[in-house]
Design a protein around this motif. Sequence first.
Motif, PDB file in Angstrom:
ATOM      1  N   ASP A  18       4.808 -16.676  82.500  1.00  0.00           N
ATOM      2  CA  ASP A  18       4.244 -17.914  81.947  1.00  0.00           C
ATOM      3  C   ASP A  18       2.987 -17.624  81.123  1.00  0.00           C
ATOM      4  OD1 ASP A  18       6.268 -19.367  83.159  1.00  0.00           O
ATOM      5  OD2 ASP A  18       5.036 -19.990  84.864  1.00  0.00           O
ATOM      6  N   GLU A  19       2.193 -16.649  81.567  1.00  0.00           N
ATOM      7  CA  GLU A  19       0.959 -16.301  80.857  1.00  0.00           C
ATOM      8  C   GLU A  19       1.223 -15.702  79.468  1.00  0.00           C
ATOM      9  OE1 GLU A  19      -1.332 -13.682  83.335  1.00  0.00           O
ATOM     10  OE2 GLU A  19      -1.670 -15.230  84.862  1.00  0.00           O
ATOM     11  N   VAL A  20       2.365 -15.048  79.294  1.00  0.00           N
ATOM     12  CA  VAL A  20       2.650 -14.413  78.004  1.00  0.00           C
ATOM     13  C   VAL A  20       3.591 -15.244  77.139  1.00  0.00           C
ATOM     14  CG1 VAL A  20       2.214 -12.091  78.890  1.00  0.00           C
ATOM     15  CG2 VAL A  20       4.558 -12.994  78.885  1.00  0.00           C
ATOM     16  N   ALA A  21       4.004 -16.393  77.628  1.00  0.00           N
ATOM     17  CA  ALA A  21       4.942 -17.236  76.882  1.00  0.00           C
ATOM     18  C   ALA A  21       4.373 -17.578  75.509  1.00  0.00           C
ATOM     19  CB  ALA A  21       5.232 -18.519  77.666  1.00  0.00           C
ATOM     20  N   GLN A  27       1.662  -8.811  69.913  1.00  0.00           N
ATOM     21  CA  GLN A  27       0.414  -9.536  70.179  1.00  0.00           C
ATOM     22  C   GLN A  27      -0.164  -9.155  71.541  1.00  0.00           C
ATOM     23  OE1 GLN A  27       2.127 -13.456  69.660  1.00  0.00           O
ATOM     24  NE2 GLN A  27       0.813 -13.838  67.870  1.00  0.00           N
ATOM     25  N   ILE A  28       0.689  -9.118  72.536  1.00  0.00           N
ATOM     26  CA  ILE A  28       0.229  -8.779  73.887  1.00  0.00           C
ATOM     27  C   ILE A  28      -0.339  -7.363  73.908  1.00  0.00           C
ATOM     28  CG2 ILE A  28       0.953  -8.432  76.279  1.00  0.00           C
ATOM     29  CD1 ILE A  28       3.151 -10.604  75.665  1.00  0.00           C
ATOM     30  N   GLN A  29       0.359  -6.435  73.264  1.00  0.00           N
ATOM     31  CA  GLN A  29      -0.123  -5.053  73.213  1.00  0.00           C
ATOM     32  C   GLN A  29      -1.464  -4.965  72.499  1.00  0.00           C
ATOM     33  OE1 GLN A  29       3.283  -3.168  71.377  1.00  0.00           O
ATOM     34  NE2 GLN A  29       3.950  -2.302  73.327  1.00  0.00           N
ATOM     35  N   ALA A  30      -1.608  -5.681  71.389  1.00  0.00           N
ATOM     36  CA  ALA A  30      -2.843  -5.628  70.620  1.00  0.00           C
ATOM     37  C   ALA A  30      -4.010  -6.276  71.361  1.00  0.00           C
ATOM     38  CB  ALA A  30      -2.646  -6.313  69.265  1.00  0.00           C
ATOM     39  N   GLU A  31      -3.744  -7.386  72.042  1.00  0.00           N
ATOM     40  CA  GLU A  31      -4.802  -8.131  72.713  1.00  0.00           C
ATOM     41  C   GLU A  31      -5.168  -7.568  74.082  1.00  0.00           C
ATOM     42  OE1 GLU A  31      -3.184 -12.089  72.803  1.00  0.00           O
ATOM     43  OE2 GLU A  31      -3.154 -12.239  70.609  1.00  0.00           O
ATOM     44  N   GLU A  32      -4.173  -7.103  74.838  1.00  0.00           N
ATOM     45  CA  GLU A  32      -4.426  -6.703  76.217  1.00  0.00           C
ATOM     46  C   GLU A  32      -3.969  -5.290  76.555  1.00  0.00           C
ATOM     47  OE1 GLU A  32      -3.356  -9.849  79.145  1.00  0.00           O
ATOM     48  OE2 GLU A  32      -2.603 -10.857  77.344  1.00  0.00           O
ATOM     49  N   GLU A  34      -2.358  -2.328  78.311  1.00  0.00           N
ATOM     50  CA  GLU A  34      -1.978  -2.087  79.703  1.00  0.00           C
ATOM     51  C   GLU A  34      -2.767  -2.911  80.706  1.00  0.00           C
ATOM     52  OE1 GLU A  34      -1.801   2.082  80.547  1.00  0.00           O
ATOM     53  OE2 GLU A  34      -0.416   2.456  78.897  1.00  0.00           O
ATOM     54  N   THR A  35      -3.734  -3.681  80.250  1.00  0.00           N
ATOM     55  CA  THR A  35      -4.466  -4.545  81.180  1.00  0.00           C
ATOM     56  C   THR A  35      -3.737  -5.876  81.401  1.00  0.00           C
ATOM     57  OG1 THR A  35      -5.838  -5.598  79.478  1.00  0.00           O
ATOM     58  CG2 THR A  35      -6.685  -3.559  80.490  1.00  0.00           C
ATOM     59  N   ASN A  36      -2.664  -6.102  80.646  1.00  0.00           N
ATOM     60  CA  ASN A  36      -1.889  -7.333  80.810  1.00  0.00           C
ATOM     61  C   ASN A  36      -1.376  -7.429  82.242  1.00  0.00           C
ATOM     62  OD1 ASN A  36       1.149  -8.394  80.802  1.00  0.00           O
ATOM     63  ND2 ASN A  36      -0.104  -9.619  79.407  1.00  0.00           N
ATOM     64  N   ARG A  37      -1.507  -8.611  82.837  1.00  0.00           N
ATOM     65  CA  ARG A  37      -1.155  -8.784  84.246  1.00  0.00           C
ATOM     66  C   ARG A  37       0.343  -8.617  84.509  1.00  0.00           C
ATOM     67  NH1 ARG A  37      -4.623 -13.029  87.362  1.00  0.00           N
ATOM     68  NH2 ARG A  37      -3.038 -14.497  86.669  1.00  0.00           N
ATOM     69  N   LEU A  38       1.194  -9.035  83.578  1.00  0.00           N
ATOM     70  CA  LEU A  38       2.636  -8.831  83.755  1.00  0.00           C
ATOM     71  C   LEU A  38       2.952  -7.336  83.744  1.00  0.00           C
ATOM     72  CD1 LEU A  38       5.555  -9.801  84.007  1.00  0.00           C
ATOM     73  CD2 LEU A  38       5.593 -10.061  81.507  1.00  0.00           C
ATOM     74  N   PHE A  39       2.402  -6.620  82.786  1.00  0.00           N
ATOM     75  CA  PHE A  39       2.600  -5.174  82.718  1.00  0.00           C
ATOM     76  C   PHE A  39       2.140  -4.513  84.014  1.00  0.00           C
ATOM     77  CE2 PHE A  39       0.930  -0.942  82.095  1.00  0.00           C
ATOM     78  CZ  PHE A  39       1.996  -0.282  81.495  1.00  0.00           C
ATOM     79  N   ARG A  40       0.957  -4.881  84.488  1.00  0.00           N
ATOM     80  CA  ARG A  40       0.423  -4.261  85.706  1.00  0.00           C
ATOM     81  C   ARG A  40       1.305  -4.550  86.913  1.00  0.00           C
ATOM     82  NH1 ARG A  40      -5.341  -6.346  84.860  1.00  0.00           N
ATOM     83  NH2 ARG A  40      -4.839  -7.329  86.833  1.00  0.00           N
ATOM     84  N   GLU A  41       1.836  -5.766  87.018  1.00  0.00           N
ATOM     85  CA  GLU A  41       2.689  -6.111  88.157  1.00  0.00           C
ATOM     86  C   GLU A  41       4.017  -5.345  88.098  1.00  0.00           C
ATOM     87  OE1 GLU A  41       3.387  -8.129  91.811  1.00  0.00           O
ATOM     88  OE2 GLU A  41       1.604  -7.631  90.677  1.00  0.00           O
ATOM     89  N   ILE A  42       4.597  -5.245  86.921  1.00  0.00           N
ATOM     90  CA  ILE A  42       5.834  -4.464  86.771  1.00  0.00           C
ATOM     91  C   ILE A  42       5.563  -3.010  87.127  1.00  0.00           C
ATOM     92  CG2 ILE A  42       7.513  -3.583  85.108  1.00  0.00           C
ATOM     93  CD1 ILE A  42       7.189  -6.323  83.621  1.00  0.00           C
ATOM     94  N   ARG A  43       4.467  -2.476  86.648  1.00  0.00           N
ATOM     95  CA  ARG A  43       4.123  -1.074  86.934  1.00  0.00           C
ATOM     96  C   ARG A  43       3.895  -0.858  88.422  1.00  0.00           C
ATOM     97  NH1 ARG A  43       5.483   3.559  86.546  1.00  0.00           N
ATOM     98  NH2 ARG A  43       3.932   5.169  86.525  1.00  0.00           N
ATOM     99  N   ARG A  44       3.250  -1.809  89.076  1.00  0.00           N
ATOM    100  CA  ARG A  44       2.994  -1.696  90.522  1.00  0.00           C
ATOM    101  C   ARG A  44       4.313  -1.598  91.288  1.00  0.00           C
ATOM    102  NH1 ARG A  44       2.252  -4.780  95.052  1.00  0.00           N
ATOM    103  NH2 ARG A  44       2.736  -6.768  94.071  1.00  0.00           N
TER     104      ARG A  44
END
Length: 94
Positions: A18-21, A27-32, A34-44
Motif C-alpha cells: 500500500d505504501e508503494v502504490a 521512483q522507489i529505487q531513486a527515492e528510497e 534499499e531502505t524501502n520498507r517493502l524491500f526490507r520486509e521481503i529481504r528479511r
Amino acid sequence: VTYCSFSIRGEPFDRYWDEVAGRTVAQIQAEEGETNRLFREIRRHGLAREFPLIIATMGAFAKGTVKMESGKLVDAGGSPLAPYDLTDEIEARL
C-alpha cells in the motif's frame, strides 16, 4: 540446483505494498533504494530461508536425493532434474 519460494502478498506484506502504490520501481529505487520498507520486509523473509535452504541442499546431496552427473542435476536414479524445489521442507523448518 535448489530453491524455495514464498509469497510476497498477504500478511505481513500488504501494508508495505500500500505504501508503494502508484509509484514505479524506478521512483522507489531513486527515492528510497534499499531502505524501502517493502524491500526490507521481503529481504528479511528471504534471509530467514537462506541457511535452512543451504542445509537442506547439502542434505539432499548427502542423501543422494540429488546429484551432479556430467555437470547436470539428476535424481537418485540418474534422471535429469530441473532445479529442485525445497519450499515445503524449508517452510516446515521455519
